[in-house]
Design a protein around this motif. Structure first.
Motif, PDB file in Angstrom:
ATOM      1  N   GLU A   1      -1.477   2.119 -14.834  1.00 18.60           N
ATOM      2  CA  GLU A   1      -2.853   2.196 -13.955  1.00 18.60           C
ATOM      3  C   GLU A   1      -4.027   1.537 -14.582  1.00 18.60           C
ATOM      4  OE1 GLU A   1      -2.767   6.393 -11.808  1.00 18.60           O
ATOM      5  OE2 GLU A   1      -2.913   4.777 -10.353  1.00 18.60           O
TER       6      GLU A   1
ATOM      7  N   ILE B   1       0.633  -1.167  -0.090  1.00 17.71           N
ATOM      8  CA  ILE B   1       0.103  -0.054   0.043  1.00 17.71           C
ATOM      9  C   ILE B   1       0.965   1.176  -0.166  1.00 17.71           C
ATOM     10  CG2 ILE B   1      -1.662   1.331   1.348  1.00 17.71           C
ATOM     11  CD1 ILE B   1      -2.617  -1.491   2.425  1.00 17.71           C
TER      12      ILE B   1
ATOM     13  N   ILE C   1      -9.086  -2.222  -0.730  1.00 19.40           N
ATOM     14  CA  ILE C   1      -8.419  -1.764  -2.030  1.00 19.40           C
ATOM     15  C   ILE C   1      -9.167  -1.832  -3.133  1.00 19.40           C
ATOM     16  CG2 ILE C   1      -6.598  -3.095  -3.577  1.00 19.40           C
ATOM     17  CD1 ILE C   1      -5.314  -4.149  -0.907  1.00 19.40           C
TER      18      ILE C   1
ATOM     19  N   GLU D   1       2.196   7.507  -6.502  1.00 13.79           N
ATOM     20  CA  GLU D   1       1.284   8.424  -6.759  1.00 13.79           C
ATOM     21  C   GLU D   1       1.782   9.840  -6.344  1.00 13.79           C
ATOM     22  OE1 GLU D   1      -1.708   8.013  -8.601  1.00 13.79           O
ATOM     23  OE2 GLU D   1      -2.580   6.030  -8.047  1.00 13.79           O
TER      24      GLU D   1
ATOM     25  N   LEU E   1       2.210   1.860  -3.546  1.00  9.48           N
ATOM     26  CA  LEU E   1       1.244   2.523  -4.302  1.00  9.48           C
ATOM     27  C   LEU E   1       1.071   3.940  -4.127  1.00  9.48           C
ATOM     28  CD1 LEU E   1      -1.402  -0.165  -4.139  1.00  9.48           C
ATOM     29  CD2 LEU E   1      -0.188   0.359  -5.960  1.00  9.48           C
ATOM     30  N   ALA E   2       0.818   4.238  -2.736  1.00 12.26           N
ATOM     31  CA  ALA E   2       0.780   5.813  -2.214  1.00 12.26           C
ATOM     32  C   ALA E   2       1.919   6.469  -2.912  1.00 12.26           C
ATOM     33  CB  ALA E   2       0.457   5.689  -0.983  1.00 12.26           C
TER      34      ALA E   2
ATOM     35  N   ILE F   1     -11.045   1.553  -3.179  1.00 10.25           N
ATOM     36  CA  ILE F   1     -10.211   2.689  -3.453  1.00 10.25           C
ATOM     37  C   ILE F   1     -10.061   2.537  -5.172  1.00 10.25           C
ATOM     38  CG2 ILE F   1      -7.789   3.641  -3.355  1.00 10.25           C
ATOM     39  CD1 ILE F   1      -8.117   2.715  -0.524  1.00 10.25           C
TER      40      ILE F   1
ATOM     41  N   HIS G   1      -5.230  10.590  -5.221  1.00 11.65           N
ATOM     42  CA  HIS G   1      -5.207   8.946  -5.206  1.00 11.65           C
ATOM     43  C   HIS G   1      -4.150   8.556  -4.118  1.00 11.65           C
ATOM     44  CE1 HIS G   1      -6.595   9.246  -9.677  1.00 11.65           C
ATOM     45  NE2 HIS G   1      -7.455   9.707  -8.788  1.00 11.65           N
TER      46      HIS G   1
ATOM     47  N   LEU H   1      -5.398   4.277   3.764  1.00  7.63           N
ATOM     48  CA  LEU H   1      -5.498   2.878   4.164  1.00  7.63           C
ATOM     49  C   LEU H   1      -4.146   2.551   4.800  1.00  7.63           C
ATOM     50  CD1 LEU H   1      -6.779   0.289   3.663  1.00  7.63           C
ATOM     51  CD2 LEU H   1      -5.841   0.112   1.448  1.00  7.63           C
ATOM     52  N   TYR H   2      -3.166   3.208   4.461  1.00  6.90           N
ATOM     53  CA  TYR H   2      -1.928   2.810   5.287  1.00  6.90           C
ATOM     54  C   TYR H   2      -2.130   3.138   6.646  1.00  6.90           C
ATOM     55  CZ  TYR H   2       3.122   2.569   6.346  1.00  6.90           C
ATOM     56  OH  TYR H   2       4.088   2.044   7.099  1.00  6.90           O
TER      57      TYR H   2
ATOM     58  N   TRP I   1      -4.707   5.935  -0.613  1.00  6.72           N
ATOM     59  CA  TRP I   1      -3.873   4.997  -0.252  1.00  6.72           C
ATOM     60  C   TRP I   1      -3.098   5.275   0.956  1.00  6.72           C
ATOM     61  CZ3 TRP I   1      -5.301   1.078  -2.581  1.00  6.72           C
ATOM     62  CH2 TRP I   1      -5.384   0.888  -3.861  1.00  6.72           C
ATOM     63  N   TYR I   2      -2.742   6.205   1.361  1.00  7.47           N
ATOM     64  CA  TYR I   2      -2.193   6.777   2.615  1.00  7.47           C
ATOM     65  C   TYR I   2      -3.403   6.603   3.819  1.00  7.47           C
ATOM     66  CZ  TYR I   2       2.063   8.689   0.846  1.00  7.47           C
ATOM     67  OH  TYR I   2       3.301   8.975   0.099  1.00  7.47           O
TER      68      TYR I   2
END
Lengths: 249, 161
Positions: free
Chosen positions: A105, A10, A120, A17, A13-14, A123, A50, A57-58, A54-55
């Motif tokens: 992407e 995660i 996930i 972006e 991914l963050a 998002i 975006h 979720l982290y 992700w952040y």
């Protein structure tokens, strides 16, 4: 499956972006035409949005504030691919990088929407339609520049020669990623790569560009960065680090 | 706490203007998704239009402020992503208001934005479809810039999402 492999993924991914978004933001006030100044500012803001998802979720896994992650981590703790941290270069370079990332992407997100992890999946579902606007824009420009003047073609070919092996790092699995693939949390990056290659090679060729022969990524570890990330972070984090307790305006 | 009915809360939320398009409300835009009353707390669910929309925090603060002014002591704003916001949710009443604001409303796409990238967008001033896109990106994440060849005016479109 451990949560650890998931949180590392995660974060990767963050960070991709965030750093790409930051590089795009460097075009504000500097793009060759006003429309592209606006377009790159939009691309930058979208990618930051975006990254934020992700952040968030982290944070659910680690209880770490996104602001801390963005503004108070050193380069060694960032987990982005080197591909996104390279300086913005000329406009052809930034456009091509964005195109290669957008295509990645556009292939990864429909798979992430099917993730066995509901957060996930949601998002990815949120990000996906926004990304269609990006890919339409950048794929058109790649063609226009590739088939444009001798100079635009030369700049695009130079950008491709430089970026290609870096782009391949997007598909290098993290050390424990196989667990996530087995649990259907994440798609297999090798499958994504095959699809990505077939799409970008077709489009780049149709744009009059020659795709480098190598299929070896220039970097394989997300703990190693170029010197450019340090400089990027120094600028991006300067205000936050200078006023740790914030300022009331 | 003051005894409030759902209707009162929804009506109050419907008075909160979208910070970037002040002629329409957060409710009309489909940004406010749900309201629940639990004991002395009101829980409002909201969803972002574009993920990076910088007005989102302002909207969240406006919801809290509005309900506090109504006498609600505990306001909780929950952010939901599922289902992702769709421009199809923009109320019919709001479409007309967008037009009066100089913004061509997004076409209904029934969830399939992928195939829906029309270039024949009608001018909000003269209704002509003799228009061309100037930029697929605009002054906010949700807008594209067009030019009307008929009335010779630039205008913006709220992008389908």
């Amino acid at each position: 499956m451990t949560n650890l492999s998931l949180v590392f993924k995660i974060l990767a991914l963050a960070d991709d972006e965030l750093i790409l978004g930051h590089r795009n933001s460097e075009w504000a006030g500097h793009a060759p035409i006003l429309e592209e100044d606006i377009a790159f500012a939009n691309l930058a803001l979208d990618e930051l949005g975006h990254a934020q998802l992700w952040y968030a979720l982290y944070q659910e896994f680690t209880d770490t504030e996104p602001d801390y992650l963005v503004f108070f981590r050193g380069a060694a703790d960032y987990r982005n691919a080197q591909f996104v941290e390279l300086p913005k270069g000329d406009w052809a370079f930034s456009m091509l990088r964005q195109y290669l990332f957008d295509t990645y992407e556009s292939i990864a997100l429909p798979q992430l929407v099917k993730s066995s992890n509901a957060r996930i999946a949601e998002i990815a579902a949120k990000i996906r339609p926004e990304e269609m606007y990006h890919l339409r824009h950048t794929s058109n420009w790649v063609k226009r520049l590739g088939l444009g003047t001798a100079e635009s073609h030369r700049r695009m070919q130079n950008a491709l020669d430089e970026l290609w092996a870096y782009a391949l790092q997007l598909f290098v699995p993290l050390s424990d990623e196989q667990e996530l693939i087995d649990a259907k949390v994440m798609p297999d990056p090798r499958v994504l790569q095959a699809e990505w290659e077939s799409q970008v090679v077709a489009h780049l060729s149709a744009s009059g560009l020659i795709v480098p022969a190598t299929r070896e990524p220039i970097a394989t570890s997300r703990t190693q960065h170029t010197e450019y990330l340090t400089a990027l972070l120094a600028e991006m984090q300067e205000v936050a680090r200078g006023e740790v307790y914030g300022v009331e305006w | 706490m003051v005894k409030l009915a759902f209707d009162d809360i929804w009506r109050a939320l419907d008075e909160i203007a979208d910070p970037e398009i002040p002629v329409v409300s957060l409710v009309e835009m489909g940004i406010v998704r749900d309201v629940q009353i639990q004991n002395d707390a009101v829980i409002v669910s909201m969803t972002p239009t574009f993920a990076g929309c910088p007005a989102f925090e302002q909207m969240r603060a406006a919801i809290v402020e509005k309900l506090r002014a109504l006498g609600v002591e505990r306001v909780e704003v929950k952010i939901v992503l599922t289902p992702p916001w769709s421009s199809d949710w923009i109320a019919e009443s709001a479409r007309a208001k967008l037009k009066s604001f100089g913004l061509a409303p997004p076409p209904q796409h029934g969830g399939n934005v992928q195939l829906f990238f029309p270039d024949a967008v009608a001018c909000p001033y003269c209704n002509s479809t003799n228009t061309r896109v100037t930029n697929h990106f605009g002054p906010t994440l949700c807008r594209a810039i067009y030019f009307c060849r008929n009335c010779q005016q630039p205008f913006e479109q709220f992008k389908p999402l």
